[in-house]
Every structure is written in structure tokens, then in C-alpha cells.
Write an enzyme that holds these catalytic residues in place. Structure first.
Site, PDB file in Angstrom:
ATOM      1  N   ALA A 194       5.340   2.707   0.562  1.00  0.00           N
ATOM      2  CA  ALA A 194       6.751   2.391   0.729  1.00  0.00           C
ATOM      3  C   ALA A 194       7.007   1.659   2.044  1.00  0.00           C
ATOM      4  CB  ALA A 194       7.586   3.675   0.672  1.00  0.00           C
ATOM      5  N   HIS A 235       0.828  -1.216   0.000  1.00  0.00           N
ATOM      6  CA  HIS A 235       0.000   0.000   0.000  1.00  0.00           C
ATOM      7  C   HIS A 235       0.852   1.251   0.000  1.00  0.00           C
ATOM      8  CE1 HIS A 235       1.042   0.593   4.165  1.00  0.00           C
ATOM      9  NE2 HIS A 235       0.070   1.447   4.433  1.00  0.00           N
TER      10      HIS A 235
END
Length: 408
Positions: free
Chosen positions: A339, A337
Site C-alpha cells: 500500500a 509491493h
């Protein structure tokens, strides 16, 4: 047989864990948290772990938790339905004003964001007078909400209607981005706001209360669960489904407001939904996997069914991606979703300065002050490595770079 792109972690007394984390760090505490979850008796087949994985409250962020016959409310979390929306416009970089500060200011005025406290002071993150668009959207949600609050009256006195169409705080943001063809995109990140938080907290408490006799036997009290067939299970499914619908509508309202704000600043007429994506990344729903229906909790993960579009944002000042799912069943058709953090917010504020923040976001029109240092790009994993680690989960459709960022 090709070598799988995931690491397989066998868990004695539990289900295996498959981690798509080659080339990205995984903190020992996150591994320990994953192992604890994998030992729950109702986990189906295996846990799937995304490359942005990191320690979370209740459950590991960046994990996909498939279950049969039970849900762990703390695995879904308290930001129920949190996710992303993005819209491609007919504008190009050349159409943007030279002074991007005007555009940021217009967006900040159009969408309540942040949070303020004080005696007799209005919370700047909520509506003082709810606009007509939010009132209209609320009417479509109000009946189901009353059915929930009739059973759980404490949810009635929450920030619900006055938070519909508002951004929030923390890592929630609104951005203006450019893709590889210099087309302008609007993108934002938010969820179910105050009411979703209240629903999440209530059912975490109820799960722990229902398991009072057994909670000492759990790996962690936040793994308290609701069993299918119980009253609280059915009520949670009802409430969490409503909160997810609230979150999706919340993002749509804000996107409409952002587009309206941009039209006040940008003289050129433009279309605003040439491509559009609206996806959750903190949620639970029934899905069909490996030949049976299961409950899939994505805690900081996005559905990546074959051909399905999703959004993977980078950190403040880094790249973001519009992706298309490859339908990898081993990941329960999921992807990351974002980094993923490599350090806590407290650590980031101790380690970095405002000068560091200014250097890291020199190419972005955004806040550059002490209150946003915890969102500095260096507090996050390298988004390129994260994308490489999940190359068998999604393909990149568009690469976006931020030029304006509004933080809550």
C-alpha cells in the site's frame, strides 16, 4: 491511442519519470528524491514509479530504477531480497479453531520474530540452537558466503546462519488469510535479515568511498554508485545475488514452520501448497527491456512479467492481493509491493493511540499494543486506490483478508 494511466514527469538534465499514481498521494519529498535519481547519467530510458511510492533512505520506495553500466547500492537498500511468500491450503474458514489466539501463539513459538537486547540475554529474533532444516539450508549457501567473506571478513561476524528462518522486525509479518472463496492462505513478509543488512551497508560505504572525489557533485551522497568493470561492482553483484537467495530460502523455511505450527492446532489434515508464490520486492537483476539487457533495481516493487504471479499486501488489517502480471513494458514489467506509507513511523505513533489500533484491527487476531501503532492501517495509503492506479500493470487473481497477524 488510449490515454496512458501514468503521469509523465519530464526532468531537465535527466531521464523522464513515469508515475502510476492517479488517485493516490505522492509527497513532494518523494518527487524530489525521484528527480535526483533520474538525473544520474546511467539511467536507462525512464524511471517507473509505483502507486505505493514514498520517501525512502537512499532511494524512493516504490520505484523501478533501470541502469546501464552501474548500480546504486543504496537504491537496492539494506533489506536485500525482502519480499513475500504465500501458500494456498485446502482448509476453509470453517476449519480454523474458534480461538484464533491459539493459532497465533503456535506460529509465534515456531518462528523467531522481533528483536531483544540486553546483557547476557538471547536475541528472541534469532535462533539459539539452529534447527536441522535451517542447518541444511545454510549448507547450500555456506560455500558462496565463504567466498564473499574471504574478500570482506567483516561480513563473517554477522547474524547469518542464526537468522535463516526468522522473521525480523518493523513491517515484517506472518498472516493467516481468507480468500474470496473462504479458503485459508498463509502469507509472510521478510528478507535477508542481519547478513543482508550488513552487505547493503558495506557496499553503500564502498561506493561512497570509491566516489570520494566526486561525491560532492552527486545530488545526494546515497546516490553513490559502482561502475561495471570495477572490482566492487563485481563483488557487489556476487554478494547481492547471494543475499537474494538467502532471502528466498528464509521465507521458504518460515512458511514450512508456519504450516507445521498450524498442523499442531488444526486437527483436520490439509494440503498446504495448492498455489504458491515467492517473490522479491527489494532487489536488482539483469533483464531484457526495450531491446537491450539492463540492470533493473526494484526498490519496493514486484516483477509483473506477463502471466507472472506476485503478492501485493495491504496494511495490517486491510486487504491483500495475489496478482498476475500484465507485462506492461512501460513499467519495466513491474507493480507495487504494497500500500505504501502516508506518514512516518514517528508521526503514526504521535497521531494514533492503542484504542485506534484496537478499532482498526478488530477483525484480526494480532498484537494491539503501543509498539505496533506505527503499523496501524491509517499510516498507509488506501489499498483499493493503489490497486486501481495500477490496473494496467496487474490483474487480481485472489483478494485476501487477514484473520491472524504476527508482527516482528
Amino acid at each position: 491511442m488510449p490515454t496512458p494511466t501514468y503521469e509523465l514527469l519530464e526532468v531537465p538534465g535527466g531521464k523522464p519519470i513515469k508515475l502510476w499514481t492517479h488517485g493516490v498521494p505522492v509527497e513532494p519529498e518523494a518527487r524530489a528524491q525521484l528527480i535526483a535519481t533520474a538525473k544520474m547519467p546511467f539511467i536507462f530510458k525512464h524511471l517507473a514509479v509505483m502507486p505505493d511510492v514514498h520517501l525512502g533512505k537512499g532511494s524512493t520506495i516504490g520505484s523501478v530504477v533501470p541502469t546501464v553500466g552501474a548500480i546504486i547500492p543504496a537504491a537496492v537498500g539494506v533489506d536485500i531480497g525482502c519480499g513475500m511468500i504465500a501458500a494456498c491450503t485446502s482448509l476453509t474458514a470453517a476449519d480454523l479453531p474458534d480461538n484464533l489466539g491459539r493459532l497465533r501463539s503456535a506460529i509465534e513459538k515456531a518462528v523467531p520474530h522481533g528483536r531483544s537486547f540486553g546483557r547476557n540475554k538471547r536475541d528472541t529474533g534469532a535462533w539459539d540452537n539452529v534447527p536441522g532444516s535451517a542447518e541444511h539450508a545454510w549448507r547450500a549457501l555456506a560455500g558462496r558466503f565463504k567466498a564473499i567473506t574471504d574478500k570482506y571478513p567483516r561480513l563473517e561476524k554477522t547474524n547469518n546462519r542464526q537468522h535463516l528462518g526468522t522473521l525480523g522486525t518493523g513491517n515484517h509479518f506472518i498472516e493467516v488469510c481468507l480468500d474470496e472463496a473462504n479458503r485459508v492462505w498463509f502469507m509472510l513478509h521478510s528478507g535477508s535479515r542481519g547478513v543482508g543488512n550488513a552487505i547493503g551497508c558495506l557496499f553503500i560505504e564502498l561506493a561512497q568511498a570509491d566516489m570520494r572525489q566526486h561525491i560532492a557533485n552527486l545530488p545526494h551522497r546515497d546516490l553513490a554508485y559502482l561502475e561495471e568493470g570495477s572490482r566492487h561492482f563485481a563483488d557487489y553483484v556476487e554478494a547481492v545475488g547471494w543475499a537474494q537467495d538467502f532471502a528466498r530460502q528464509n521465507r521458504a523455511l518460515m512458511m514450512h514452520a508456519v504450516i507445521g505450527a498450524a498442523r499442531q492446532v488444526i486437527a483436520k489434515p490439509f494440503d498446504a501448497e495448492l498455489e504458491a508464490v515467492n517473490c522479491h520486492h527489494n532487489y536488482v537483476q539483469k533483464e531484457w527491456h526495450f531491446g537491450r539487457e539492463v540492470l533493473v533495481t526494484r526498490k519496493g516493487a514486484v516483477s509483473a512479467q506477463k502471466g507472472e504471479l506476485g503478492i501485493i499486501p495491504g496494511s495490517m488489517g486491510a486487504k491483500s492481493f495475489i496478482v498476475r502480471g500484465l507485462g506492461n513494458e512501460e513499467s519495466f514489467c513491474s507493480c507495487s509491493h504494497g500500500a505504501g506509507r502516508v506518514m512516518s513511523r514517528t508521526q503514526a505513533k504521535k497521531l494514533f493511540t492503542v484504542a485506534d489500533q484496537i478499532r482498526a484491527t478488530v477483525h484480526v487476531e494480532c498484537r494491539k499494543d503501543a509498539d505496533v501503532i506505527d503499523e496501524i492501517p491509517m499510516a498507509y495509503k488506501d489499498i483499493d486506490r493503489v490497486m486501481e492506479a495500477q490496473r494496467e500493470l496487474v490483474e487480481v487473481v485472489h483478494t485476501l483478508r487477514q484473520v491472524v497477524c504476527v508482527k516482528g
